[in-house]
Each structure stands twice: as structure tokens, then as C-alpha cells.
Motif scaffolding. Structure first.
Motif, mmCIF file in Angstrom:
data_model
loop_
_atom_site.group_PDB
_atom_site.id
_atom_site.type_symbol
_atom_site.label_atom_id
_atom_site.label_comp_id
_atom_site.label_asym_id
_atom_site.label_seq_id
_atom_site.Cartn_x
_atom_site.Cartn_y
_atom_site.Cartn_z
ATOM 1 N N ILE A 1 -20.524 -10.291 -4.053
ATOM 2 C CA ILE A 1 -19.477 -11.313 -3.884
ATOM 3 C C ILE A 1 -18.247 -10.810 -4.623
ATOM 4 O O ILE A 1 -18.278 -10.596 -5.834
ATOM 5 C CB ILE A 1 -19.940 -12.666 -4.458
ATOM 6 N N LEU A 2 -17.175 -10.594 -3.879
ATOM 7 C CA LEU A 2 -15.935 -10.125 -4.509
ATOM 8 C C LEU A 2 -15.212 -11.339 -5.081
ATOM 9 O O LEU A 2 -14.628 -12.136 -4.352
ATOM 10 C CB LEU A 2 -15.050 -9.413 -3.472
ATOM 11 N N GLU A 3 -15.287 -11.503 -6.388
ATOM 12 C CA GLU A 3 -14.721 -12.689 -7.031
ATOM 13 C C GLU A 3 -13.519 -12.319 -7.873
ATOM 14 O O GLU A 3 -13.366 -11.177 -8.294
ATOM 15 C CB GLU A 3 -15.776 -13.353 -7.920
ATOM 16 N N ILE B 1 -5.724 -2.778 -2.520
ATOM 17 C CA ILE B 1 -6.891 -2.515 -1.657
ATOM 18 C C ILE B 1 -8.044 -3.443 -2.052
ATOM 19 O O ILE B 1 -8.734 -4.013 -1.190
ATOM 20 C CB ILE B 1 -7.288 -1.032 -1.748
ATOM 21 N N GLN B 2 -8.225 -3.649 -3.353
ATOM 22 C CA GLN B 2 -9.268 -4.586 -3.792
ATOM 23 C C GLN B 2 -8.939 -6.007 -3.327
ATOM 24 O O GLN B 2 -9.833 -6.771 -2.932
ATOM 25 C CB GLN B 2 -9.381 -4.556 -5.311
ATOM 26 N N ALA B 3 -7.656 -6.359 -3.355
ATOM 27 C CA ALA B 3 -7.245 -7.695 -2.901
ATOM 28 C C ALA B 3 -7.536 -7.878 -1.415
ATOM 29 O O ALA B 3 -7.986 -8.944 -0.981
ATOM 30 C CB ALA B 3 -5.750 -7.899 -3.183
ATOM 31 N N ILE B 4 -7.289 -6.826 -0.616
ATOM 32 C CA ILE B 4 -7.610 -6.904 0.822
ATOM 33 C C ILE B 4 -9.114 -7.142 0.997
ATOM 34 O O ILE B 4 -9.540 -7.944 1.832
ATOM 35 C CB ILE B 4 -7.164 -5.608 1.534
ATOM 36 N N GLY B 5 -9.909 -6.436 0.186
ATOM 37 C CA GLY B 5 -11.360 -6.628 0.258
ATOM 38 C C GLY B 5 -11.773 -8.047 -0.066
ATOM 39 O O GLY B 5 -12.633 -8.628 0.603
ATOM 40 N N ARG B 6 -11.128 -8.642 -1.069
ATOM 41 C CA ARG B 6 -11.462 -10.036 -1.419
ATOM 42 C C ARG B 6 -11.066 -10.997 -0.308
ATOM 43 O O ARG B 6 -11.784 -11.948 -0.012
ATOM 44 C CB ARG B 6 -10.770 -10.424 -2.718
ATOM 45 N N CYS B 7 -9.893 -10.764 0.296
ATOM 46 C CA CYS B 7 -9.468 -11.621 1.417
ATOM 47 C C CYS B 7 -10.482 -11.529 2.558
ATOM 48 O O CYS B 7 -10.828 -12.537 3.177
ATOM 49 C CB CYS B 7 -8.086 -11.201 1.916
ATOM 50 N N ALA B 8 -10.958 -10.297 2.832
ATOM 51 C CA ALA B 8 -11.934 -10.114 3.911
ATOM 52 C C ALA B 8 -13.236 -10.834 3.591
ATOM 53 O O ALA B 8 -13.889 -11.388 4.481
ATOM 54 C CB ALA B 8 -12.195 -8.626 4.122
ATOM 55 N N THR B 9 -13.629 -10.842 2.326
ATOM 56 C CA THR B 9 -14.862 -11.530 1.930
ATOM 57 C C THR B 9 -14.716 -13.034 2.074
ATOM 58 O O THR B 9 -15.599 -13.722 2.587
ATOM 59 C CB THR B 9 -15.192 -11.195 0.454
ATOM 60 N N ILE C 1 0.829 -1.208 0.000
ATOM 61 C CA ILE C 1 0.000 0.000 0.000
ATOM 62 C C ILE C 1 0.867 1.263 0.000
ATOM 63 O O ILE C 1 0.450 2.306 -0.485
ATOM 64 C CB ILE C 1 -0.969 -0.031 1.202
ATOM 65 N N ARG C 2 2.100 1.128 0.467
ATOM 66 C CA ARG C 2 2.997 2.290 0.507
ATOM 67 C C ARG C 2 3.716 2.514 -0.825
ATOM 68 O O ARG C 2 4.561 3.388 -0.939
ATOM 69 C CB ARG C 2 4.019 2.116 1.633
ATOM 70 N N SER C 3 3.390 1.718 -1.827
ATOM 71 C CA SER C 3 4.063 1.829 -3.121
ATOM 72 C C SER C 3 3.721 3.157 -3.807
ATOM 73 O O SER C 3 2.675 3.764 -3.550
ATOM 74 C CB SER C 3 3.633 0.668 -4.023
ATOM 75 N N MET C 4 4.593 3.590 -4.722
ATOM 76 C CA MET C 4 4.351 4.809 -5.481
ATOM 77 C C MET C 4 3.465 4.545 -6.699
ATOM 78 O O MET C 4 2.978 5.472 -7.323
ATOM 79 C CB MET C 4 5.694 5.405 -5.964
ATOM 80 N N ASP C 5 3.300 3.260 -7.038
ATOM 81 C CA ASP C 5 2.500 2.883 -8.212
ATOM 82 C C ASP C 5 1.023 2.874 -7.819
ATOM 83 O O ASP C 5 0.550 1.980 -7.113
ATOM 84 C CB ASP C 5 2.947 1.485 -8.686
ATOM 85 N N LYS C 6 0.267 3.893 -8.252
ATOM 86 C CA LYS C 6 -1.109 4.076 -7.763
ATOM 87 C C LYS C 6 -2.056 2.974 -8.235
ATOM 88 O O LYS C 6 -2.933 2.542 -7.500
ATOM 89 C CB LYS C 6 -1.650 5.447 -8.211
ATOM 90 N N ASP C 7 -1.883 2.514 -9.491
ATOM 91 C CA ASP C 7 -2.743 1.431 -9.975
ATOM 92 C C ASP C 7 -2.538 0.170 -9.137
ATOM 93 O O ASP C 7 -3.489 -0.558 -8.826
ATOM 94 C CB ASP C 7 -2.420 1.116 -11.446
ATOM 95 N N PHE C 8 -1.276 -0.075 -8.783
ATOM 96 C CA PHE C 8 -0.952 -1.249 -7.968
ATOM 97 C C PHE C 8 -1.554 -1.118 -6.560
ATOM 98 O O PHE C 8 -2.084 -2.078 -6.003
ATOM 99 C CB PHE C 8 0.572 -1.389 -7.925
ATOM 100 N N GLU D 1 -10.382 4.313 -3.503
ATOM 101 C CA GLU D 1 -10.482 2.855 -3.672
ATOM 102 C C GLU D 1 -10.897 2.195 -2.360
ATOM 103 O O GLU D 1 -11.679 1.239 -2.349
ATOM 104 C CB GLU D 1 -9.122 2.310 -4.134
ATOM 105 N N SER D 2 -10.397 2.729 -1.242
ATOM 106 C CA SER D 2 -10.770 2.168 0.068
ATOM 107 C C SER D 2 -12.271 2.323 0.304
ATOM 108 O O SER D 2 -12.918 1.405 0.815
ATOM 109 C CB SER D 2 -10.002 2.883 1.185
ATOM 110 N N VAL D 3 -12.811 3.465 -0.066
ATOM 111 C CA VAL D 3 -14.248 3.707 0.125
ATOM 112 C C VAL D 3 -15.067 2.683 -0.658
ATOM 113 O O VAL D 3 -16.034 2.102 -0.140
ATOM 114 C CB VAL D 3 -14.610 5.145 -0.319
ATOM 115 N N VAL D 4 -14.664 2.441 -1.909
ATOM 116 C CA VAL D 4 -15.408 1.490 -2.753
ATOM 117 C C VAL D 4 -15.394 0.096 -2.126
ATOM 118 O O VAL D 4 -16.415 -0.592 -2.074
ATOM 119 C CB VAL D 4 -14.796 1.460 -4.176
ATOM 120 N N VAL D 5 -14.226 -0.324 -1.606
ATOM 121 C CA VAL D 5 -14.112 -1.667 -1.013
ATOM 122 C C VAL D 5 -14.867 -1.715 0.319
ATOM 123 O O VAL D 5 -15.562 -2.698 0.618
ATOM 124 C CB VAL D 5 -12.621 -2.042 -0.831
#
Length: 1081
Positions: free
Chosen positions: A611-613, A430-438, A418-425, A465-469
Motif C-alpha cells: 500500500i503506497l501511503e 514518480i513516487q507521487a504518480i505511483g501513489r495516485c495510481a494506487t 518529471i522534466r525538471s533538473m532537480d533529480k530528488d524532486f 525510481e520508475s522501476v521501483v514504483v
């Protein structure tokens, strides 16, 4: 020459008078400029009579083409040299013409006669080049000439020319598809080619022209499997892809019995706690459903494909490794797919382009087969130097592999990303964290708290992105998270990303009862800025206004009307329509329709949590490794991967007929080698296959034969023992014991054809044997080894072999529970049959004489390596089983090769197909180190050759074993007079009668040999017969007691007719096949 001085001025070259000038470095570009004078220089060089100058000019022209320069204006000058006598010049001229023939068709057509002469050139490279140029001239008028050239080249002596012919086929097909039938004939001819050079090219032509003609592959399937290892890498990829599709149409699914049990773990992973709460009931139901299914036995040809492609996982070519990986994923049993994981992880050290393709496929595989990649979790950790696309794919794989065990490690990695400079990454993380939580309920709160902390991040994209997740996660438990919703409401002033603003507004509207004071204020703020918002935000403002109007109309009535009025005149017609629709629905009017009464139900209906798939979830319907899979869209020319068939097609279509003259000469040569092979060097005759071959499934080990021994005759069981000897046998006594066992095994070769599985009896003999033909030296003889392996020993050796076996068996008969076999009973089957023929009586001695213990021989049930020191063999005793006459009696031989005693040996609860039952042997309390013991067990096979699968258990371990009977062991001999035989035979005619013609070899025309071979193959009793050229045998199936009558009518010159009469048609068909196999070898 006028060009030379000009060239000298430019480049400072020093040319003598009268000689053309040219640069020293072809890559310098001095002569390759667009200046026409440079080309004039080359044209003059091509017009000279000196071959050296012509060669130099052609080298430069080819260098120009290689650098992407246009050399088409030199075509007339080059094409004049097509008839040059110098082979080197001619080769380069052909290279040039292949490139430009399509552009300059008219000029190329002038030289067609020269190309046709080139097709007859003694040099194979010129012949191939001429055909290549001819097929590059894409003019319909020369299609007949091309077709003729391709047909001639397909019969060329040189494999290189035949390969070029295969390359020309798709070119001609694209030019004129009406030639398809003739091209298929050429493809069929080239598919029969035995050289590795041609194989890949002709399969490519097959895929381009007629991929639906699977029947062309049948006869060449085994050859292609065996040649695969030596084909060039490009050809390997093409062949593997084609064989994957072929296997999906010809073999049964290896996972058909696992599919029911697989469903539960998948649901437990992707589902919620509700699934887990359902308890084990569904598992029990699935387990109960399994025995009803037919047990799966892998086709030997299926095993051949898997075994021959496995070494290619070590290929240097990433494309080949990927091709083998997709083949294993689509075709291999679940237990064997894991071998591809290590190879794919190795490819991740390659270039980023290769990584991208491999990770796309790993992401798809890791959804269905998580366990395969879990040991390599750290290989998917992201490096700061990885390109963004690689990072996102690695994230995808890490998320797929996350489970309750490794989730702490994975989340720690994500925190770093999350501390990366690459914003798309970062957004993808953040989406990956959301999927893990699901997916993993245990960490849902932890992930949610972490995402809420990200809301204070300075970067707006991270917050958005955090808000969306968070919105998606809150939908799962909204009541518990009122504070988070309030926190999000405060962010509406700062966040400017439209998707994030829309998500916050949707959350506040959906759960407005949790924030009754804040929601109207948010609507007030949004009404102020309504006209400046993006369309997606405006739609959510209208929704929020409608929901608040329905739940809190006192505070929000005027605000709602204001928002709807603004929306009514918006530039976007979607927003105008939504405003009109909402107004009519929520604001009651005089003409208020019935819908306005249900407005609350419409707007405030409970909505299921999203369902976050994974985006790769449904990609596996495309063949892995294909362009279609990479793009997630069907690409041009993509061949769909067929579904597995419900029932296996006939495997005999892959059997290859052997020319008669090769059979005779080769068989005579093999016979000379047989005797010393079995008598002297039995112990040293193990296969010379790779030492690191891993123990595979039973069907594989049965089908392996020794490709390195000078004869193809060892049976599949002796191969098993040989393989295992390589892996670590040391003691001489065990080796000598195994030698004896192998000699016993010879006796059962005639029935061995059906050990591959009851579903594929037809033709499975030759299919299992052909797998052993790993080399391409004699492809015509692919079926031959079946006959060599299953041939009984020569008659002169039968008595000594029987004696040796009886001695070995008597040594093992230590417990008193089994009656020792007395020496007179083991004299020989042929002697017993002769005696019976002389007496013509139903003597009580005859059954025992006809059923010696050694008639089939000992076979391995559990190897001592797999059994951790416990070795188990079994033999069909052909004696009535004391407990139940319907059961087949088996002698089970136990031997403890470990250094510790083995305690509590017994049979575990077997899961058997319907009708099959087992009478267990008494528990063996203890077996001391080095000790052996023998016991008896009975199996009722229900008159079928289905395998009986059960567990051998000790106090500490369970071993899964399987016994499959030859058809000849499912019956017991019956003794009757000739008249009784004829009377019973008269009742079993029509569909109950199977007749086949055969030719008896010279070695099998005596009464002695015929009777011995029939009674060795099947447990039948001989019936007296008045004529000397007719043999009759009778028996009954053990379970149902159905009569099995066998008649062999021998005629002049070795011609004979075999007839089997039985109500059990399947048993009759299999018996005919086995007996013919025994008699003709």
C-alpha cells in the motif's frame, strides 16, 4: 591616556588632549578587535565621572554583544557602575549583566545587594532589570533571595515587572525544582492578573513548571479567551497551545456523532474497488447506529474559545495563524474547520522557512480533511524557484488532494515536473504518480504506461525510481502485465542503481511463470557479475536462483548451485547466512528436514500488494504546529494531546465567584439603566460585534450576548435576532415585530440557563453569559451577566408587557386551527395567582389563567436569511396538546418574507433520540409572499431537556432545526389540597428531595412577586397554604406523570429555603437551579 594615540594612528580620529578616542561607527569594528588596548580604552571611559562617557562606553559594549563579540573581560569595569545614578547607564549595565552574569557568577554575587536595592527602585524598568539579572545568576545559594524577589515582583503595581516575574519563574524552577510548590502559588496569583502584558508570560511559566495542573486554568479560562485578541503574538501562541490541551480534557468531541459516517468515504478513497463493491449496507448500519448516541450540544465555553480565536487567522504572525489552525483542526466541528484553509494558503506566500512548516501541517491535515484544501489546489502547484524540500511537500499535498475529478489536472502537472533538473524532486514525482495510481483505480493503467515510457529516459535515476514504483504497481495485477516484466528484464544490462536492479530481480523471481524463457537468462547474467554487485542485489539474486530452482530445476540447477557457492564465501555475513539457509531449504539432502518439503510454499507464497501511503498518515497523533510533529519524533518538553473525555466534566468549575460588594453596587447601577433599555430603545439595542461575523451553530448563537449594549441583560434569543438584523434587515414592520418578540423573550430568561444542553446543566448559565465579556475591564463580574440577562421584568411593567404580547400573538392567529387567546386570560400571571390564592378552590378557570400563551414568549426557530425568506418562530403554549396529553404543545409561527410563494411546508422524517417523538402539524399547501400563518405541533420530550432535531421541508428545500425545552415546560400544573400535598411530600423524601437555601432580594418578598416568578419559571399550580410565609406549588411531568412538589419557606430578613420533591431527580435539580435563579435576580 596611552591608548588614545594608538587608536588615533589606526583609525585617524582627532581627539583632544586628555580625552579618550573612539570610532565614529560602532559597527565598523575598529574598537571591537581582540586587541586588549581597545578594551582598556572602554575601561577608562567607564572609570570616569562623566555620565556621558559612561553611557557612550555602555552603548558600544552592548553593540559588541549584539554583533556576537566577546565582552566578558569588561565585566569588572561594568559591574562597578551598577550603582550609577544615571538611569540610562543603569539600564545598559543591567542588559550587560543579564548576558554575562551566568559566566561571571562570583563577581555578580558581589553586587547582589545592589540588585536588591534595584528591586525597590521607583523606575519600573530598573525593578524589572534587577529581577532579570538576579534570576540570571544561576547559583543555588541565592535561591531564597530569588524566590523572595519573584514573590514581591508578582505583586508589583507595574504589569511590566509582573511580566518579568513570570519570566523568572522557569529560570528558578530549572535551578531548583524543589521550589515547585511555592512557584505554583505565584503562578496561580499571576494567572488571575487581568492585564494582557502578563497573560502570555504566566501561561508560559505554567507550561514549563506545572502543565498537569489544569485546575489552575478553570477560573481563568474565560478571561484568557477574552484577553487573547490583545495579547502579544508570542503570548497568543503559548496561550492557544495550552488552551488546545485544556479543551481536549474539558469538552466533548464535536465530531463524536460524525465518526461513524466519516469512515466510509475515507475507506473508499484509500481502499480498492473491493471496498466500493460492498455496497451501501455498511452506511445504513452506521446511520442506524447514530440515533443511539446522545445528541451533541457544544459547551458554551468550547464555542467561546473557537469564536475568540477565529479573528486571529488574520494575524500578521505566521506562528499565531498556525496556532489557531491547529486549534481548529483538533477542536472544531468538521463543518467549521474549513475556515483555516484560506489562512494557511495565505502563509504559502511567505518565506521558504514558513512555507516548509505550513506545508508539513497542511500535508497532515489534507489526509483527513481533503475537501478543506481542494478549492485551493492551484496554490500548491510547484514553481521552479521553490527549494527542493518545498517542492516535495507540495507534491505530497497534491497527491493527497488528488481524486477522480481533478486527477487529469494533477497528472498533467506531474508530467511537467518529471522534466525538471532537480533529480530528488523528479524521484519524488514518480513516487507521487505511483501513489495516485494506487489510490485511484481509474488511472492505474494510464500511470503504469507513463512510467514504462520513463524507462527509456536518459537519466538513470529517473529510470531507477520508475522501476521501483512499477514493481509496486505490478504487484496489484501481475497477470495482465507480462510484457512490462519482459521489458524490465532487458534493462538489467543498463540500470546500475542497486535498488532498481533489486526490484527487477524480485519481480522476475516472483512472476517467473509469466516469463519462463527470460528468467533463466537473467539469472545467468547475474551469476556472471555476482561478485561485483551490491549487497541488496546479491540477496535478490539468491532469491531468484531459489525460486527458479523450485519451478524450473532442469535449466537452473547448476546455475543455482554456482550462485550459492559464490554467496557461501561472500564478505557480508547476511549473504553467507542467506546462502546456507537457502541451500538447506531447497536442495534435498539425506538429513533433509521437514521444511524442505514446504520450500515452494515458503518462497512462492502469494504476497499482498504494497500500500503506497503518505509518510504523513500517522503524524496527526502529534499536536500540529509542534516541533514533534515537524520532526515526527517526540521532542523534549512535548506535551501529549489528551484524548477527548467520554463524558463532559462539570462546567461549573469555570464559574467565577463575584465579590459581594461588586454585586450590590453594580447591580444597582444596572437596574437604573434597565428600564429605558427595554421600554424605549429595544429596536436599537443590537450588539456592536463585528459586522462580518458569520452565522455559526445554534449553540454559538445561543451563547452570544450584546457586548456593546449598555446593559448585559438581553437574552440569547434576542441576541440572535439582533445579529441577524445587522446582516440585512430592512423593513420597519419586521423590526417592530421583532421588538415585540424580544419583549416576550424576557419572560423566559429564568429558564434560559438550560438551553445550552442537557449534558451541562450545572453551571452552564454563567458559562454562557461569561462568553459575552469580551473586554478585560471587569473580570470579577464575569458571572454577573447571567443574572442580568435572565432577570424577569420589574413588577410594575408586567401587565403592560403581557398585553402587548397578546396583541402581537392575536395578529398571527390567522388559521382557525388554533383557538385565539381571549384577553381576560392574559391579564397577568401574578393576578391569576392572587385570585387563586383568594378563592382556595380548584376552579376550572385557574389552569387557563395560570398558563397564558405568553408566559415564555416566542423564540426563533429558523431565521429568514437561513430559510431563504421563510421565517419560523415557536412558543410553548402551556395548553394541553389535543392529540396526546403526554406531549408539550408548541405554537409554530410561519412567515413568508420572500417574493415567491412557499409550497408544501411539512415536517421531514425526524431522526430523534430514543423516547422522543413528534406529532407533526398538517402540511401547509402554500404560503403567499408577505403572508403569515400559525399552527400547532406536539413534542414528547420524554421528561428530558434533550433537543428535538427535525427538518422543516418545502417542495424544494430542507432546513434542519432544533427545539430544546426549558425544564419548567416539561410539566403541567396539578391542583390539590394542603393535606394531599403534605401526604405526597412525605412519600418523596431522601434522594427524591432537593433543598437549597437562598436570600430573597427586597424586590421579591411580596406574595405577588414570588408567585409570579415561580409560575413564570415552571408550569406549576399553586397549592393553598395556611401560613403566610410559605408557598407551595405542584405539577406532574407530562410523559411519566411523576409528581413535582415545590415548597418555598420564606423567613425573616429575606432568608428562604427552597425544597423540590420529585422522583425525577435530574428534573428536580434543574428546577431548583432555575427557580433560585429567577427569585434572586
Amino acid at each position: 591616556m596611552s591608548a588614545a594615540p594608538a587608536y588615533s594612528e589606526d583609525k585617524g580620529g582627532s581627539a583632544g588632549p586628555g580625552e579618550p578616542e573612539y570610532g565614529h561607527d560602532p559597527a565598523s569594528g575598529g574598537i571591537f578587535s581582540s586587541d586588549y588596548k581597545r578594551h582598556d580604552d572602554l575601561k577608562e571611559m567607564l572609570d570616569t565621572n562623566k555620565d556621558s562617557l559612561k553611557l557612550e562606553a555602555m552603548k558600544r559594549i552592548v553593540a559588541m554583544i549584539a554583533r556576537g563579540k566577546n565582552a566578558s573581560d569588561l565585566f569588572p569595569a561594568v559591574v562597578k557602575n551598577v550603582a550609577c545614578k544615571n538611569i540610562e547607564v543603569k539600564k545598559l549595565v543591567y542588559v550587560y549583566l543579564v548576558r554575562y552574569a551566568e559566566e561571571q557568577q562570583d563577581l555578580a554575587l558581589l553586587s547582589i545587594s545592589t540588585f536588591q536595592r534595584g528591586l525597590k527602585d521607583p523606575n519600573q524598568l530598573i525593578r524589572a532589570s534587577a529581577l532579570r539579572v538576579l534570576s540570571s545568576i544561576r547559583v543555588p545559594i541565592i535561591v531564597p533571595i530569588m524566590m523572595l524577589a519573584i514573590k514581591e515582583a508578582a505583586s508589583d503595581m507595574s504589569p511590566y515587572v509582573r511580566k518579568t516575574a513570570a519570566h523568572a519563574i522557569p529560570k528558578l524552577y530549572s535551578l531548583d525544582s524543589d521550589q515547585k510548590d511555592q512557584l505554583i502559588e505565584v503562578i496561580e496569583k499571576l494567572l488571575a492578573d487581568k492585564t494582557t502584558l502578563v497573560a502570555g508570560s504566566v501561561v508560559m511559566a505554567f507550561e514549563e513548571v506545572c502543565p498537569e495542573r489544569i485546575d489552575l486554568i478553570h477560573k481563568n479560562y474565560r478571561k484568557l479567551c477574552n484577553l487573547l485578541i490583545d495579547v502579544e503574538e508570542w503570548g497568543q501562541v503559548v496561550i492557544i497551545s495550552m488552551l488546545t490541551r485544556y479543551a481536549r480534557t474539558q469538552f466533548l468531541s464535536p465530531t463524536q456523532n460524525e465518526s461513524l459516517l466519516e469512515e466510509n468515504p475515507e475507506k473508499a478513497f484509500y481502499g480498492s474497488e473491493e471496498d466500493e463493491a460492498k455496497g451501501p449496507g455498511s452506511e445504513e448500519a452506521a446511520t442506524a447506529a447514530l440515533p443511539a448516541r446522545k445528541p451533541y450540544v457544544m459547551d458554551p465555553d468550547h464555542r467561546l474559545l473557537l469564536r475568540n480565536t477565529k479573528p486571529l487567522l488574520q494575524s500578521r504572525s505566521a506562528a499565531v495563524v498556525m496556532a489557531v489552525a491547529q486549534l481548529y483542526f483538533h477542536l472544531a466541528p468538521k463543518a467549521e474547520v474549513g475556515v483555516i484553509a484560506k489562512a494557511l494558503v495565505r502563509l504559502l506566500r511567505s518565506h521558504s522557512e514558513v512555507q516548509y512548516v505550513v506545508l508539513q501541517n497542511v500535508a497532515t491535515m489534507s489526509i483527513k480533511r481533503r475537501g478543506m484544501f481542494e478549492p485551493y489546489l492551484k496554490s500548491f502547484y510547484i514553481r521552479s524557484t521553490d527549494p527542493t524540500q518545498i517542492k516535495i511537500l507540495k507534491l505530497e499535498v497534491l497527491t493527497n488532494l488528488a481524486n477522480e475529478t481533478n486527477i487529469p489536472t494533477v497528472l498533467r502537472e506531474f508530467q511537467t515536473y518529471i522534466r525538471s533538473m532537480d533529480k530528488d524532486f523528479v524521484a519524488a514525482t514518480i513516487q507521487a504518480i505511483g501513489r495516485c495510481a494506487t489510490n485511484i483505480g481509474r488511472v492505474r493503467d494510464t500511470c503504469l504506461n507513463g512510467l514504462v515510457q520513463l524507462l527509456s529516459n536518459r537519466d538513470e535515476l529517473v529510470v531507477a525510481e520508475s522501476v521501483v514504483v512499477i514493481k509496486k504497481l505490478l504487484q496489484m495485477q501481475p497477470a495482465q502485465h507480462g510484457e512490462i516484466i519482459k521489458h524490465l528484464a532487458k534493462l538489467t544490462d543498463n540500470i546500475q542503481v542497486p535498488m532498481a536492479r533489486a526490484s527487477i530481480l524480485w519481480l522476475i523471481g516472483e512472476y517467473c511463470e509469466h516469463v519462463p524463457k527470460i528468467a533463466p537468462d537473467v539469472l545467468r547474467k547475474m551469476a556472471k557479475s555476482f561478485t561485483a554487485e551490491e549487497d541488496i542485489v546479491k540477496l535478490q539474486v539468491i532469491n531468484l536462483a531459489a525460486k527458479l530452482y523450485l519451478t524450473n530445476s532442469k535449466q537452473t540447477k547448476l546455475l543455482t548451485q554456482y550462485v550459492l557457492s559464490l554467496a557461501k564465501y561472500d564478505q557480508n555475513y547476511d549473504i553467507r547466512d542467506r546462502a546456507r539457509f537457502t541451500r538447506q531449504l531447497i536442495v534435498p539432502s539425506e538429513q533433509g528436514g521437514a521444511l524442505s518439503r514446504h520450500a515452494k510454499k515458503l518462497f512462492l507464497a502469494p504476497k499482498p500488494a504494497p500500500i503506497l501511503e503518505s509518510s504523513f498518515k500517522d503524524r496527526d497523533h502529534f499536536q500540529l504546529g509542534s516541533l514533534s510533529h515537524l520532526l515526527n519524533a517526540k521532542a523534549t518538553g512535548y506535551q501529549e494531546l489528551p484524548d477527548w473525555p467520554e463524558e463532559a466534566p462539570d462546567p461549573s468549575v469555570r464559574n467565577v465567584e463575584v465579590p459581594e460588594w461588586t454585586k450590590c453596587s453594580n447591580r444597582e447601577k444596572r437596574k437604573e439603566k434597565e428600564k429605558p433599555f427595554y421600554s424605549d430603545s429595544e429596536g436599537e439595542s443590537g450588539p456592536t460585534e463585528s459586522a462580518d461575523s458569520e452565522p455559526e451553530s445554534e449553540s454559538e448563537s445561543e451563547s452570544k450576548s450584546s457586548s456593546g449594549s449598555g446593559s448585559g441583560e438581553s437574552s440569547s434569543e434576542s441576541d440572535n435576532e439582533d445579529e441577524d438584523e445587522e446582516k440585512g434587515e430592512g423593513s420597519e414592520s419586521e423590526q417592530s415585530e421583532e421588538e415585540g418578540e424580544k419583549k416576550k423573550t424576557k419572560k423566559k430568561k429564568a429558564s434560559e440557563g438550560h438551553r445550552e444542553g442537557s449534558s451541562s446543566e450545572e453551571g452552564s448559565d454563567s458559562s454562557s453569559s461569561s462568553e459575552s465579556e469580551v473586554t478585560s475591564e471587569s473580570e470579577e463580574e464575569q458571572v454577573e451577566p447571567a443574572s442580568w440577562r435572565k432577570k424577569p421584568p420589574p413588577s410594575s411593567k408586567s401587565a403592560p408587557v403581557a398585553k402587548e404580547i397578546s396583541l402581537l400573538d392575536l395578529e398571527d392567529f390567522t388559521p382557525p386551527s388554533v383557538q385565539p387567546v381571549s384577553p381576560p386570560m392574559v391579564v397577568s400571571t401574578s393576578l391569576a395567582a392572587d385570585l387563586e390564592g383568594l378563592t382556595l378552590t380548584d376552579s376550572s378557570l385557574v389552569p387557563s389563567l395560570l398558563s397564558p400563551v405568553s408566559s415564555i414568549g416566542r423564540q426563533e426557530l429558523l431565521h429568514r436569511v437561513a430559510g431563504e425568506g421563510l421565517a419560523v418562530d415557536y412558543a410553548f403554549s402551556r395548553q394541553p396538546f389535543p392529540g396526546d396529553p403526554h406531549m408539550v404543545s408548541l405554537h409554530i409561527y410561519f412567515s413568508n418574507n420572500s417574493e415567491t410563494p412557499i409550497k408544501g411546508l411539512h415536517v421531514g422524517t425526524p431522526k430523534l433520540p430514543a423516547g422522543i417523538s413528534i406529532q407533526e402539524f398538517p402540511e401547509i399547501e402554500s404560503l403567499a409572499p408577505g403572508e403569515s400563518t400559525t399552527t400547532v405541533m406536539g413534542i414528547n420530550f420524554c421528561d428530558s431537556t434533550q433537543a428535538a432535531n427535525f427538518q422543516l421541508c418545502t417542495q424544494t428545500r430542507q432546513f434542519y432545526v432544533s427545539i430544546q425545552p426549558p425544564v419548567g415546560e416539561l410539566m403541567a400544573p396539578v391542583f390539590m389540597s394542603e393535606n394531599e400535598f403534605k401526604k405526597e411530600q412525605g412519600k418523596l423524601t431522601g434522594m427524591n428531595e432537593i433543598t437549597e437555601k437562598l436570600t430573597l432580594p427586597d424586590t421579591c418578598r411580596s406574595d405577588h412577586m414570588v408567585v409570579q416568578k415561580v409560575t413564570t419559571t415552571a408550569n406549576l399550580g399553586r397549592v393553598p397554604c395556611g401560613t403566610s410565609d410559605e408557598y407551595r406549588f405542584a405539577g406532574r411531568t407530562l410523559t411519566s406523570g411523576s409528581l413535582v412538589l415545590l415548597t418555598l419557606d420564606a423567613r425573616a430578613a429575606g432568608a428562604a429555603q427552597l425544597t423540590v420533591n420529585s422522583e425525577k431527580m435530574v428534573i428536580g435539580t434543574m428546577l431548583v437551579k432555575d427557580v433560585i435563579q429567577a427569585l434572586t435576580q
